[in-house]
Design an enzyme around this catalytic site. Structure first.
Site, PDB file in Angstrom:
ATOM      1  N   ALA A 148     138.883 -15.496  59.701  1.00 36.57           N
ATOM      2  CA  ALA A 148     138.288 -14.174  59.802  1.00 36.57           C
ATOM      3  C   ALA A 148     136.766 -14.205  59.673  1.00 36.57           C
ATOM      4  O   ALA A 148     136.114 -13.267  60.082  1.00 36.57           O
ATOM      5  CB  ALA A 148     138.864 -13.250  58.736  1.00 36.57           C
ATOM      6  N   TYR A 149     136.180 -15.226  59.074  1.00 34.51           N
ATOM      7  CA  TYR A 149     134.735 -15.257  58.878  1.00 34.51           C
ATOM      8  C   TYR A 149     134.032 -15.326  60.228  1.00 34.51           C
ATOM      9  O   TYR A 149     134.005 -16.369  60.874  1.00 34.51           O
ATOM     10  CB  TYR A 149     134.287 -16.463  58.068  1.00 34.51           C
ATOM     11  CG  TYR A 149     134.749 -16.525  56.633  1.00 34.51           C
ATOM     12  CD1 TYR A 149     135.512 -15.528  56.060  1.00 34.51           C
ATOM     13  CD2 TYR A 149     134.415 -17.606  55.867  1.00 34.51           C
ATOM     14  CE1 TYR A 149     135.914 -15.611  54.741  1.00 34.51           C
ATOM     15  CE2 TYR A 149     134.813 -17.702  54.551  1.00 34.51           C
ATOM     16  CZ  TYR A 149     135.560 -16.699  53.994  1.00 34.51           C
ATOM     17  OH  TYR A 149     135.947 -16.805  52.688  1.00 34.51           O
ATOM     18  N   ALA A 150     133.458 -14.211  60.635  1.00 33.50           N
ATOM     19  CA  ALA A 150     132.660 -14.136  61.859  1.00 33.50           C
ATOM     20  C   ALA A 150     133.405 -14.659  63.082  1.00 33.50           C
ATOM     21  O   ALA A 150     132.806 -15.110  64.027  1.00 33.50           O
ATOM     22  CB  ALA A 150     131.336 -14.856  61.690  1.00 33.50           C
ATOM     23  N   ASN A 151     134.729 -14.620  63.039  1.00 35.66           N
ATOM     24  CA  ASN A 151     135.560 -15.053  64.167  1.00 35.66           C
ATOM     25  C   ASN A 151     135.270 -16.491  64.593  1.00 35.66           C
ATOM     26  O   ASN A 151     135.406 -16.853  65.743  1.00 35.66           O
ATOM     27  CB  ASN A 151     135.400 -14.091  65.350  1.00 35.66           C
ATOM     28  CG  ASN A 151     136.581 -14.157  66.304  1.00 35.66           C
ATOM     29  OD1 ASN A 151     137.716 -14.337  65.899  1.00 35.66           O
ATOM     30  ND2 ASN A 151     136.313 -14.036  67.582  1.00 35.66           N
TER      31      ASN A 151
END
Length: 133
Positions: A60-63
């Site tokens: 999920a972190y910045a995709n």
């Protein structure tokens, strides 16, 4: 003990990527100088995106873009890769269309997420390859 040196302060790179994904994300041009500064200050441990440790935040972190920005920082500032420890996570799917929310999806049967979500051997190996890339 592995003998691995991890700095006392760890730089979190979850907010480096594209503001099109989330409005609080720093764009590459803003993030690169922070990575250079951290390295010059002795912060050699950078936390980014792929292998799930305790909380299923994962990809999920910045995709996934934070890893690309870290790679660019290493090249742009001639930072020796062997001097940096990169922490990485995985669990959720990376959305190739960069749509907010898809990384939070948990139903593998939706949105063509089969083998792109969870902790299957295939997804783990794909995530590791993506992280290294």
């Amino acid at each position: 003990m592995s003998g691995l040196y991890v700095s006392k302060v760890i730089l979190g790179a979850a907010s480096y990527g594209s503001s099109k994904w989330q409005n609080w994300i720093l764009e590459e041009a803003e993030a690169l100088p922070l990575l250079e500064y951290a390295f010059k200050q002795g912060i050699n441990t950078w936390d980014t995106v792929r292998l799930n440790i305790a909380v299923p935040l994962a990809d999920a972190y910045a995709n996934g873009l934070s890893e690309e920005i870290i790679g660019k920082a290493l090249r742009s500032y001639n930072i020796p890769r062997e001097q940096i420890v990169i922490l990485t996570k995985m669990y959720y799917a990376i959305d190739p269309m960069n749509q907010p929310g898809i990384s939070q999806m948990r139903d593998k049967t939706k949105q063509h997420l089969v083998n792109r979500l969870g902790l299957s051997r295939k997804h783990i190996l794909d995530a590791v390859a993506g992280s290294v890339r």
